[in-house]
Design an enzyme around this catalytic site. Structure first.
Site, short mmCIF file in Angstrom:
data_model
loop_
_atom_site.label_atom_id
_atom_site.label_comp_id
_atom_site.label_asym_id
_atom_site.label_seq_id
_atom_site.Cartn_x
_atom_site.Cartn_y
_atom_site.Cartn_z
N LYS A 18 0.82 -1.21 0.00
CA LYS A 18 0.00 0.00 0.00
C LYS A 18 0.85 1.27 0.00
O LYS A 18 0.61 2.18 -0.78
CB LYS A 18 -0.95 0.01 1.21
CG LYS A 18 -1.98 -1.11 1.18
CD LYS A 18 -2.90 -1.08 2.38
CE LYS A 18 -2.20 -1.27 3.70
NZ LYS A 18 -1.62 -2.61 3.91
N ASP A 39 -0.93 3.25 9.74
CA ASP A 39 0.20 2.90 10.61
C ASP A 39 0.73 4.13 11.35
O ASP A 39 1.11 4.04 12.52
CB ASP A 39 1.33 2.24 9.83
CG ASP A 39 1.02 0.81 9.44
OD1 ASP A 39 0.05 0.23 9.97
OD2 ASP A 39 1.77 0.26 8.61
#
Length: 189
Positions: A18, A39
């Site tokens: 990603k 994240d």
């Protein structure tokens, strides 16, 4: 009144690519897109809450004889992720075009994005790769718990509806970026 922004939501198992795809898209799109990473949002937690029942508990086990690490979100973790989706919507409402990098473990998360981003051009992209490829990438990265990819593998795409599906074991991030630009009629640099 908000400006209609374009939001490209990349969903896939950790280590599917990603972030690499988001950077490739940023390098090719004519207008600037911000890369918003789940994240990074989770990384805002204090160190002692990175593996905690109130946020996200990581439980090691096995699946098909291989390491598997289950993620169990707690109430703070649920609030954190709801806040993440709300922040994505606020950024889009302010007129920012976005590439969102997420690991959605439930179709309800995609429904929440759709509700929050109804006034915008939201495009959901499912990123796929075989579990063996994901586990190899996970090992090579060295910053992931071995087994996260295996546990996420059967959950991330279950019940999801995408505007585009891409297979990252068959194409480079640059090729995937070109496919997104073409599929959604975005302006190339």
């Amino acid at each position: 009144m908000s400006i209609r922004s374009t939001v490209i939501l990349l969903n896939g198992v950790g280590s599917v690519g990603k972030s690499s795809l988001a950077r490739a898209l940023q390098n090719r799109l004519a207008t600037p897109f911000l890369h918003v990473q789940m994240d990074s949002w989770i990384g805002m937690l204090p160190e002692d809450l990175q593996d905690d029942p109130s946020t996200f508990a990581f439980v090691a086990g096995t699946a098909a004889g291989m390491p598997s690490v289950a993620i169990h979100p707690g109430p703070r973790g649920e609030r954190l992720m709801s806040g993440f989706r709300a922040s994505v919507a606020a950024m889009a409402d302010a007129g920012n075009d976005l590439i969102v990098d997420d690991v959605m473990l439930s179709p309800s998360e995609a429904q929440d994005y759709r509700r929050r981003l109804a006034a915008h051009d939201l495009r959901l992209v499912g990123l796929h790769a075989p579990v063996t490829v994901l586990e190899q990438r996970e090992r090579l990265r060295g910053d992931r718990m071995p087994g996260l990819a295996r546990w996420q593998f059967d959950r991330v795409h279950r019940g999801q509806r995408y505007d585009l599906d891409l297979h990252t074991e068959q194409a480079t991030p640059e090729q995937c970026a070109e496919a997104i630009i073409l599929a959604f009629g975005l302006e190339h640099r």
